[in-house]
Design a protein around this motif. Structure first.
Motif, PDB file in Angstrom:
ATOM      1  N   ALA A  26      24.518  24.748  42.578  1.00  0.00           N
ATOM      2  CA  ALA A  26      24.408  25.739  41.508  1.00  0.00           C
ATOM      3  C   ALA A  26      23.976  25.082  40.200  1.00  0.00           C
ATOM      4  N   ILE A  27      24.585  23.956  39.874  1.00  0.00           N
ATOM      5  CA  ILE A  27      24.230  23.250  38.648  1.00  0.00           C
ATOM      6  C   ILE A  27      22.763  22.831  38.689  1.00  0.00           C
ATOM      7  N   ASP A  28      22.317  22.358  39.853  1.00  0.00           N
ATOM      8  CA  ASP A  28      20.909  21.963  40.006  1.00  0.00           C
ATOM      9  C   ASP A  28      19.965  23.154  39.864  1.00  0.00           C
ATOM     10  N   SER A  29      20.483  24.364  40.120  1.00  0.00           N
ATOM     11  CA  SER A  29      19.675  25.585  39.996  1.00  0.00           C
ATOM     12  C   SER A  29      19.677  26.148  38.580  1.00  0.00           C
ATOM     13  N   GLY A  30      20.416  25.492  37.679  1.00  0.00           N
ATOM     14  CA  GLY A  30      20.461  25.935  36.294  1.00  0.00           C
ATOM     15  C   GLY A  30      21.733  26.660  35.905  1.00  0.00           C
ATOM     16  N   VAL A  31      22.643  26.826  36.868  1.00  0.00           N
ATOM     17  CA  VAL A  31      23.914  27.511  36.586  1.00  0.00           C
ATOM     18  C   VAL A  31      24.892  26.468  36.061  1.00  0.00           C
ATOM     19  N   SER A  32      25.063  26.424  34.768  1.00  0.00           N
ATOM     20  CA  SER A  32      25.878  25.363  34.182  1.00  0.00           C
ATOM     21  C   SER A  32      27.265  25.822  33.761  1.00  0.00           C
ATOM     22  N   ARG A  33      27.491  27.152  33.769  1.00  0.00           N
ATOM     23  CA  ARG A  33      28.805  27.654  33.355  1.00  0.00           C
ATOM     24  C   ARG A  33      29.322  28.656  34.386  1.00  0.00           C
ATOM     25  N   PHE A  34      30.577  28.417  34.776  1.00  0.00           N
ATOM     26  CA  PHE A  34      31.226  29.238  35.792  1.00  0.00           C
ATOM     27  C   PHE A  34      32.517  29.804  35.199  1.00  0.00           C
ATOM     28  N   PHE A  35      32.687  31.117  35.302  1.00  0.00           N
ATOM     29  CA  PHE A  35      33.914  31.747  34.846  1.00  0.00           C
ATOM     30  C   PHE A  35      34.705  32.191  36.082  1.00  0.00           C
ATOM     31  N   ILE A  36      35.947  31.715  36.147  1.00  0.00           N
ATOM     32  CA  ILE A  36      36.733  31.782  37.380  1.00  0.00           C
ATOM     33  C   ILE A  36      37.865  32.795  37.239  1.00  0.00           C
ATOM     34  N   PRO A  37      37.814  33.916  37.959  1.00  0.00           N
ATOM     35  CA  PRO A  37      38.888  34.909  37.900  1.00  0.00           C
ATOM     36  C   PRO A  37      40.080  34.490  38.751  1.00  0.00           C
ATOM     37  N   ALA A  38      41.249  34.931  38.329  1.00  0.00           N
ATOM     38  CA  ALA A  38      42.464  34.693  39.105  1.00  0.00           C
ATOM     39  C   ALA A  38      42.688  35.833  40.095  1.00  0.00           C
ATOM     40  N   ILE A  39      43.483  35.553  41.112  1.00  0.00           N
ATOM     41  CA  ILE A  39      43.909  36.582  42.071  1.00  0.00           C
ATOM     42  C   ILE A  39      45.429  36.744  42.009  1.00  0.00           C
ATOM     43  N   ASP A  40      46.145  35.659  42.312  1.00  0.00           N
ATOM     44  CA  ASP A  40      47.597  35.632  42.185  1.00  0.00           C
ATOM     45  C   ASP A  40      48.038  34.176  42.146  1.00  0.00           C
ATOM     46  N   PHE A  54      35.618  19.736  37.157  1.00  0.00           N
ATOM     47  CA  PHE A  54      34.382  20.152  36.471  1.00  0.00           C
ATOM     48  C   PHE A  54      34.713  20.677  35.070  1.00  0.00           C
ATOM     49  N   PRO A  55      35.257  19.824  34.208  1.00  0.00           N
ATOM     50  CA  PRO A  55      35.725  20.292  32.892  1.00  0.00           C
ATOM     51  C   PRO A  55      34.623  20.826  31.991  1.00  0.00           C
ATOM     52  N   ASP A  56      33.390  20.394  32.191  1.00  0.00           N
ATOM     53  CA  ASP A  56      32.286  20.844  31.342  1.00  0.00           C
ATOM     54  C   ASP A  56      31.654  22.141  31.825  1.00  0.00           C
ATOM     55  N   ASN A  57      32.058  22.598  33.000  1.00  0.00           N
ATOM     56  CA  ASN A  57      31.403  23.753  33.609  1.00  0.00           C
ATOM     57  C   ASN A  57      32.329  24.929  33.897  1.00  0.00           C
ATOM     58  N   VAL A  58      33.594  24.635  34.157  1.00  0.00           N
ATOM     59  CA  VAL A  58      34.518  25.647  34.655  1.00  0.00           C
ATOM     60  C   VAL A  58      35.391  26.213  33.536  1.00  0.00           C
ATOM     61  N   ASN A  59      35.486  27.536  33.491  1.00  0.00           N
ATOM     62  CA  ASN A  59      36.322  28.254  32.522  1.00  0.00           C
ATOM     63  C   ASN A  59      37.253  29.182  33.298  1.00  0.00           C
ATOM     64  N   LEU A  60      38.540  29.059  33.067  1.00  0.00           N
ATOM     65  CA  LEU A  60      39.527  29.786  33.869  1.00  0.00           C
ATOM     66  C   LEU A  60      40.034  31.047  33.190  1.00  0.00           C
ATOM     67  N   MET A  61      40.175  32.100  33.987  1.00  0.00           N
ATOM     68  CA  MET A  61      40.886  33.306  33.582  1.00  0.00           C
ATOM     69  C   MET A  61      42.300  33.237  34.179  1.00  0.00           C
ATOM     70  N   MET A  62      43.150  34.145  33.747  1.00  0.00           N
ATOM     71  CA  MET A  62      44.465  34.288  34.358  1.00  0.00           C
ATOM     72  C   MET A  62      44.801  35.767  34.415  1.00  0.00           C
ATOM     73  N   GLY A  63      45.352  36.197  35.550  1.00  0.00           N
ATOM     74  CA  GLY A  63      45.712  37.595  35.716  1.00  0.00           C
ATOM     75  C   GLY A  63      46.143  37.868  37.143  1.00  0.00           C
ATOM     76  N   LEU A  64      46.535  39.104  37.395  1.00  0.00           N
ATOM     77  CA  LEU A  64      46.966  39.528  38.729  1.00  0.00           C
ATOM     78  C   LEU A  64      45.993  40.578  39.259  1.00  0.00           C
ATOM     79  N   HIS A  65      45.310  40.221  40.339  1.00  0.00           N
ATOM     80  CA  HIS A  65      44.328  41.085  40.992  1.00  0.00           C
ATOM     81  C   HIS A  65      45.020  42.327  41.559  1.00  0.00           C
ATOM     82  N   PRO A  66      44.390  43.499  41.469  1.00  0.00           N
ATOM     83  CA  PRO A  66      45.058  44.718  41.931  1.00  0.00           C
ATOM     84  C   PRO A  66      45.465  44.711  43.401  1.00  0.00           C
ATOM     85  N   THR A  67      44.731  44.019  44.264  1.00  0.00           N
ATOM     86  CA  THR A  67      45.133  43.989  45.675  1.00  0.00           C
ATOM     87  C   THR A  67      46.348  43.087  45.893  1.00  0.00           C
TER      88      THR A  67
END
Length: 259
Positions: A26-40, A54-67
């Motif tokens: 993905a990074i080689d394809s130009g995707v340099s930032r990833f936003f990561i949703p939580a599930i549980d 991947f500290p320069d690329n990964v950004n974490l969310m936090m939450g509880l997925h409805p399922t």
């Protein structure tokens, strides 16, 4: 060309055999930032490991997925979400929302968990990332109740019609557009170019919803280029311009412009 994947489950078991290689593709394809949703909470450790690797690329969310909103565990899970926000920063509260595809019997507690987490996002000045499956009316009902100047975020994996798109935008939501826009029966390709690009962000939802030509197979963040190509065709704009606009939109939502 910088491309942002605003929704990708890089911690998924589907990537256990080749996670590092997949992210590098993905990074080689130009995707340099990833936003990561939580599930549980069962995925929290894996999410933190991703950020560490991947500290320069990964950004974490936090939450509880409805399922994952289950009668016997959801209050405990929500407490863990609160505890994590007291310990460290996250880029969003997500993914949260309502899913009536798998279980309609939990609607009331899904609505409760959704509202609680929206208020948490407002407390911290963060966006929400909404999961909606067979629940547009129910989602809109909640958003009507909580709508104010503090409400903003992304309507993840948007698959509704033009009227639902306009209504989602009216709550200060961007539309997360992924592989569905490449599907013959996806229908959003029939009107998406009437929506101003300032309301659009790109996503894969990998490992789910792979775009053509990989439909039905495991999705990965590198495949976001096929979403970009389809939007370029529909908007009659260069891919580079769409990548730039949607990345800027993502930066504004997640407040990462200066990071």
């Amino acid at each position: 060309m910088i491309i942002t994947d605003t929704h990708t489950h890089l911690y998924s078991e589907a990537f256990n055999e080749d996670r590092t290689e997949m992210i590098q593709r993905a990074i080689d394809s130009g995707v340099s930032r990833f936003f990561i949703p939580a599930i549980d909470s069962s995925y929290t450790e894996s999410m933190l490991k991703l950020e560490e690797d991947f500290p320069d690329n990964v950004n974490l969310m936090m939450g509880l997925h409805p399922t994952s909103v289950k009668p016997d565990t959801y209050k405990e899970e929500l407490q863990l979400v609160y505890e994590w926000f007291s310990k460290r920063k996250f880029c969003a509260v997500g993914e949260i929302g309502i899913d009536l595809y798998w279980d309609k019997s939990t609607l009331a507690i899904q609505q409760e968990a959704f509202k609680i987490q929206i208020e948490l996002a407002k407390k911290y000045g963060l966006p929400i990332v909404i999961h909606c499956r067979e629940a547009f009316d129910e989602i809109f009902e909640v958003l009507d109740d909580v709508n104010d100047e503090k409400l903003f975020g992304i309507f993840h994996c948007f698959t509704g019609n033009e009227q639902q798109a306009e209504r989602a935008i009216s709550y200060n939501m961007k539309l997360g557009i992924g592989g569905v826009v490449t599907f013959k029966n996806g229908k959003i390709d029939q009107f998406i170019n009437t929506i101003d690009l300032k309301h659009i962000v790109l996503e894969t939802d990998s490992p789910y919803l792979a775009p053509k030509p990989y439909r039905g197979k495991r999705n990965e963040s590198a495949y976001i280029v096929y979403v970009l190509e389809k939007l370029s065709e529909l908007y009659q704009m260069p891919k580079e311009e769409i990548a730039s606009i949607t990345t800027q939109n993502a930066s504004e939502v997640f407040n990462t412009i200066n990071q």
